[in-house]
Each structure stands twice: as structure tokens, then as C-alpha cells.
Design a protein around this motif. Structure first.
Motif, PDB file in Angstrom:
ATOM      1  N   ALA A   1      65.605  55.539   2.442  1.00  6.55           N
ATOM      2  CA  ALA A   1      64.605  56.660   1.735  1.00  6.55           C
ATOM      3  C   ALA A   1      63.164  56.076   1.344  1.00  6.55           C
ATOM      4  CB  ALA A   1      65.239  56.968   0.318  1.00  6.55           C
ATOM      5  N   MET A   2      62.905  54.763   1.842  1.00  4.38           N
ATOM      6  CA  MET A   2      61.626  54.176   1.713  1.00  4.38           C
ATOM      7  C   MET A   2      61.037  54.372   3.098  1.00  4.38           C
ATOM      8  SD  MET A   2      61.572  53.883  -1.327  1.00  4.38           S
ATOM      9  CE  MET A   2      60.058  53.506  -1.351  1.00  4.38           C
ATOM     10  N   LYS A   3      61.414  55.015   3.888  1.00  5.54           N
ATOM     11  CA  LYS A   3      60.764  54.833   5.425  1.00  5.54           C
ATOM     12  C   LYS A   3      59.750  56.005   5.563  1.00  5.54           C
ATOM     13  CE  LYS A   3      62.105  54.788  10.406  1.00  5.54           C
ATOM     14  NZ  LYS A   3      63.248  54.675  11.484  1.00  5.54           N
ATOM     15  N   LYS A   4      58.637  55.947   5.081  1.00 10.04           N
ATOM     16  CA  LYS A   4      57.623  56.887   5.005  1.00 10.04           C
ATOM     17  C   LYS A   4      56.181  56.283   4.898  1.00 10.04           C
ATOM     18  CE  LYS A   4      58.950  57.577   0.010  1.00 10.04           C
ATOM     19  NZ  LYS A   4      59.627  58.664  -0.971  1.00 10.04           N
ATOM     20  N   GLY A   5      55.326  56.961   5.215  1.00 10.52           N
ATOM     21  CA  GLY A   5      54.017  56.551   5.059  1.00 10.52           C
ATOM     22  C   GLY A   5      53.580  55.289   5.681  1.00 10.52           C
ATOM     23  N   VAL A   6      53.002  54.669   5.230  1.00 12.02           N
ATOM     24  CA  VAL A   6      52.604  53.257   6.032  1.00 12.02           C
ATOM     25  C   VAL A   6      53.896  52.281   5.960  1.00 12.02           C
ATOM     26  CG1 VAL A   6      49.951  53.255   5.127  1.00 12.02           C
ATOM     27  CG2 VAL A   6      51.760  52.085   3.828  1.00 12.02           C
TER      28      VAL A   6
ATOM     29  N   LEU B   1      62.021  43.544  -1.501  1.00 13.18           N
ATOM     30  CA  LEU B   1      62.629  44.762  -1.098  1.00 13.18           C
ATOM     31  C   LEU B   1      62.819  45.590  -2.403  1.00 13.18           C
ATOM     32  CD1 LEU B   1      65.460  43.488   1.517  1.00 13.18           C
ATOM     33  CD2 LEU B   1      63.154  44.785   1.880  1.00 13.18           C
ATOM     34  N   LEU B   2      63.315  44.993  -3.664  1.00 15.13           N
ATOM     35  CA  LEU B   2      63.304  45.914  -4.905  1.00 15.13           C
ATOM     36  C   LEU B   2      61.988  46.336  -5.237  1.00 15.13           C
ATOM     37  CD1 LEU B   2      65.608  43.285  -6.847  1.00 15.13           C
ATOM     38  CD2 LEU B   2      66.153  45.548  -6.022  1.00 15.13           C
ATOM     39  N   TYR B   3      60.979  45.599  -5.111  1.00 13.29           N
ATOM     40  CA  TYR B   3      59.591  46.093  -5.253  1.00 13.29           C
ATOM     41  C   TYR B   3      59.269  47.413  -4.488  1.00 13.29           C
ATOM     42  CZ  TYR B   3      54.480  46.220  -6.294  1.00 13.29           C
ATOM     43  OH  TYR B   3      53.369  46.396  -6.600  1.00 13.29           O
ATOM     44  N   LEU B   4      59.790  47.448  -3.471  1.00 20.04           N
ATOM     45  CA  LEU B   4      59.725  48.556  -2.422  1.00 20.04           C
ATOM     46  C   LEU B   4      60.370  49.887  -2.947  1.00 20.04           C
ATOM     47  CD1 LEU B   4      58.625  49.801   0.214  1.00 20.04           C
ATOM     48  CD2 LEU B   4      60.601  49.017   1.305  1.00 20.04           C
ATOM     49  N   VAL B   5      61.576  49.311  -3.209  1.00 23.65           N
ATOM     50  CA  VAL B   5      62.569  50.791  -3.979  1.00 23.65           C
ATOM     51  C   VAL B   5      62.325  51.212  -5.135  1.00 23.65           C
ATOM     52  CG1 VAL B   5      64.226  50.188  -2.005  1.00 23.65           C
ATOM     53  CG2 VAL B   5      64.459  49.316  -4.378  1.00 23.65           C
ATOM     54  N   LEU B   6      61.870  50.401  -6.003  1.00 22.13           N
ATOM     55  CA  LEU B   6      61.853  50.685  -7.455  1.00 22.13           C
ATOM     56  C   LEU B   6      60.321  51.359  -7.654  1.00 22.13           C
ATOM     57  CD1 LEU B   6      63.146  47.444  -9.393  1.00 22.13           C
ATOM     58  CD2 LEU B   6      64.266  49.702  -8.852  1.00 22.13           C
ATOM     59  N   PRO B   7      60.189  52.209  -8.474  1.00 21.78           N
ATOM     60  CA  PRO B   7      59.104  53.089  -9.008  1.00 21.78           C
ATOM     61  C   PRO B   7      57.987  52.392  -9.638  1.00 21.78           C
ATOM     62  CG  PRO B   7      60.910  53.744 -10.248  1.00 21.78           C
ATOM     63  CD  PRO B   7      61.391  52.774  -9.368  1.00 21.78           C
ATOM     64  N   LEU B   8      58.394  51.338 -10.215  1.00 18.38           N
ATOM     65  CA  LEU B   8      57.175  50.818 -11.281  1.00 18.38           C
ATOM     66  C   LEU B   8      56.288  49.639 -10.317  1.00 18.38           C
ATOM     67  CD1 LEU B   8      59.582  50.444 -14.376  1.00 18.38           C
ATOM     68  CD2 LEU B   8      57.907  52.274 -14.020  1.00 18.38           C
ATOM     69  N   ASP B   9      55.583  50.338  -9.471  1.00 13.72           N
ATOM     70  CA  ASP B   9      54.791  49.509  -8.876  1.00 13.72           C
ATOM     71  C   ASP B   9      53.405  49.298  -9.440  1.00 13.72           C
ATOM     72  OD1 ASP B   9      56.778  49.485  -7.083  1.00 13.72           O
ATOM     73  OD2 ASP B   9      55.742  50.620  -5.502  1.00 13.72           O
ATOM     74  N   VAL B  10      52.595  48.027  -8.930  1.00 12.96           N
ATOM     75  CA  VAL B  10      51.329  48.026  -9.623  1.00 12.96           C
ATOM     76  C   VAL B  10      50.350  49.288  -9.064  1.00 12.96           C
ATOM     77  CG1 VAL B  10      49.245  46.579  -9.319  1.00 12.96           C
ATOM     78  CG2 VAL B  10      51.372  45.516  -9.245  1.00 12.96           C
ATOM     79  N   LEU B  11      50.663  49.697  -7.962  1.00  9.54           N
ATOM     80  CA  LEU B  11      49.961  50.917  -7.458  1.00  9.54           C
ATOM     81  C   LEU B  11      51.226  52.020  -7.404  1.00  9.54           C
ATOM     82  CD1 LEU B  11      47.581  50.042  -4.559  1.00  9.54           C
ATOM     83  CD2 LEU B  11      47.014  50.579  -7.007  1.00  9.54           C
ATOM     84  N   PRO B  12      51.124  52.940  -8.299  1.00  8.59           N
ATOM     85  CA  PRO B  12      52.253  54.079  -8.127  1.00  8.59           C
ATOM     86  C   PRO B  12      52.374  54.740  -6.803  1.00  8.59           C
ATOM     87  CG  PRO B  12      51.048  54.339 -10.073  1.00  8.59           C
ATOM     88  CD  PRO B  12      50.113  53.410  -9.360  1.00  8.59           C
TER      89      PRO B  12
END
Length: 286
Positions: free
Chosen positions: A34-39, A71-82
Motif C-alpha cells: 500500500a506504500m508504493k506511491k509518491g516518491v 519499514l515500520l516508519y514507512l507503513v505507520l502514520p505517525l511520522d515526523v512529516l505526516p
């Protein structure tokens, strides 16, 4: 990207990796597509690279924690930059992925290089060396036998143990045996070893370089090696971090001195054997 944001993103990824459970890591298989999008879509090969490495038994647990965090940083929504921020939402994810890919590559490349050298040795080097050893030992044995027969004939001519005429005919008999034996052995050598020696030398001559010539011969003769290096060339185009993986000629350079010694010894024995054959023919026609 701002250095402070990058630092915070990497720290958060590190924290996620250290706190990751086996269940969370296992669920990545379903969540990652599901994360295969944007950059991220542009570096998807790197995401898959990390996913493959986290499943590899060759990667140490400490490094798997780092990969899991990325990989968890990639899939989880609570990033430094939303992720929802248009244009820049995935930049922190991208930074984390690229940083961890470089870290994994630093560990994986030396091991991969050793495995490539080992595979190259097992599939080709031993076979070539085995052939050269067979040629060398067989021709050395034949050269010694031919020399001894010729020496016996010469002794007959010098000492004339049976009288002049009988000793001469006996010497001619020895020389004839040596000549026939040599001719038969040459036919056997050409039939058994001629093709491989010719192809090795032709490949070296064609490439004008010893290592490249041997590598070209190996990749032509042994398709397994050719497939491996073709795959590596493709991988290098996809993952720039793999550019340090050695190609076939670079691996041959590790063994080139041994190759050269074996080839030189084989050629020297062939020369000596040829001289003995010429001498036998000369003595036979006296």
C-alpha cells in the motif's frame, strides 16, 4: 530536507525497530504494498531489498532491528512529516529508507563479494585448474618416458653393447618406439585438452587482457556464472549501492597469478615435449 527533521526521523525509526514485535514485522508483508506511491514508488526496489534482507538468515539481528524500524516508519502514520502533506509527506520516509539501505549495503557487500569469489572458484576455477593440472602432470610423465627411451637409444649408439650394426638397429627400434609413443600422446592431448586450451588462449587474445579473457571464457563455458553476473549487472542498475560488487574480471584478478603459473608451466612442458619429439625424429633419420 532539514537536518533536524532527518535526525528526528532516524531516531523515531530506530525506536520503532527496537520496540518492534514479531507480529508487527510479519504484518509488513501485507502493509508494504500500500506504500508504493509518491516518491516511495521511485525507490520501491530499495524497499523490497530491505524486506528481503530482513528475512535473510545471513543478516545479524542487530541490523534486522534497524531494517524493521525503517519499514515500520514507512507503513505507520505517525511520522515526523505526516504523509498527508502534499509533495513532502513522504520525504522523511524516503530519507529513512535510503539511509538504512546504505547501512545494510555496507554490511552485505563484503559478504556477497566473498560468496561470489567462492562460487566462481567452485564452478570454474577448480575445473580450469584441474584441467591444467591434468595436462601438466600427464605431459610431464610423457616427456620423462620419451626422454628415457631416447636416452636408451643414445646409449646403444654410444656404447654398442651388441656390436655396431645390431646396436644401431636396436637404437633405431628405441627411437621408433619413442616417436610412435609421442605421436599417439599428442593425438590424445589434442583430443582431450586441445579445445579448452585453445578457447582459453583465444579468449585472452581476443580481450587483450588476461583477467578479462579468463572471465569471458568462464562465463561462456559455465552458464551458471554468466547468469549470476548478468543478474548482478541488472541489480546494479536498480540499486546503485550495489555498484561496489566486483565483476568477473575483478574476481579473476584474485587468482590471476595462479592461472598464469599453471598456463606457463603447461606451455613450457609442451615446448620441451616438442623439442624431444624433434630430437627423436632427427636421431631416427641418422
Amino acid at each position: 530536507m532539514d537536518k533536524s527533521i532527518k535526525k528526528k526521523a532516524l531516531e523515531k525509526a530506530d525506536s520503532l525497530g527496537n520496540c518492534a514485535t514479531e507480529k508487527e514485522v510479519a504484518e509488513l508483508d501485507e502493509k508494504l504494498p500500500a506504500m508504493k506511491k509518491g516518491v516511495i514508488a521511485k525507490v520501491w526496489d530499495k524497499v523490497l531489498y530491505l524486506w528481503e534482507k530482513i528475512k535473510s538468515p545471513d543478516i545479524p539481528a542487530s541490523l534486522k532491528i534497524v531494517i524493521a524500524g525503517a519499514l515500520l516508519y514507512l507503513v505507520l502514520p505517525l511520522d515526523v512529516l505526516p504523509d498527508a502533506i502534499p509533495g513532502i509527506g513522504f520525504l522523511d520516509d524516503l530519507t529513512v529508507i535510503l539511509t538504512v539501505v546504505r547501512e545494510v549495503s555496507k554490511y552485505a557487500l563484503p559478504k556477497l563479494e566473498k560468496k561470489l569469489e567462492k562460487k566462481f572458484y567452485e564452478v570454474s576455477y577448480q575445473k580450469i585448474d584441474e584441467k591444467l593440472s591434468q595436462i601438466f602432470s600427464s605431459m610431464l610423465r610423457s616427456t620423462l618416458i620419451t626422454f628415457l627411451i631416447n636416452a636408451a637409444g643414445c646409449c646403444m649408439l654410444i656404447f654398442k653393447p651388441f656390436g655396431a650394426v645390431p646396436s644401431r638397429y636396436t637404437a633405431i627400434g628405441f627411437f621408433s618406439v619413442a616417436f610412435v609413443y609421442s605421436a599417439v600422446r599428442i593425438i590424445i592431448y589434442f583430443k582431450k585438452y586441445g579445445r579448452i586450451i585453445k578457447k582459453i588462449l583465444a579468449s585472452i587474445y581476443r580481450k587483450k587482457n588476461f583477467a578479462q579473457g579468463i572471465a569471458d571464457f568462464v562465463c561462456t563455458e559455465y552458464k551458471t556464472i554468466e547468469y549470476i553476473f548478468t543478474g548482478i549487472r541488472i541489480a546494479k542498475n536498480i540499486i546503485p549501492e550495489l555498484s561496489d560488487i566486483p565483476d568477473a574480471p575483478e574476481i579473476v584478478n584474485v587468482f590471476k597469478d595462479h592461472y598464469k603459473r599453471r598456463l606457463i608451466l603447461a606451455v613450457l612442458v609442451i615446448v620441451v615435449y616438442s623439442v624431444l619429439i624433434a630430437l627423436t625424429k632427427f636421431l631416427l633419420l641418422l
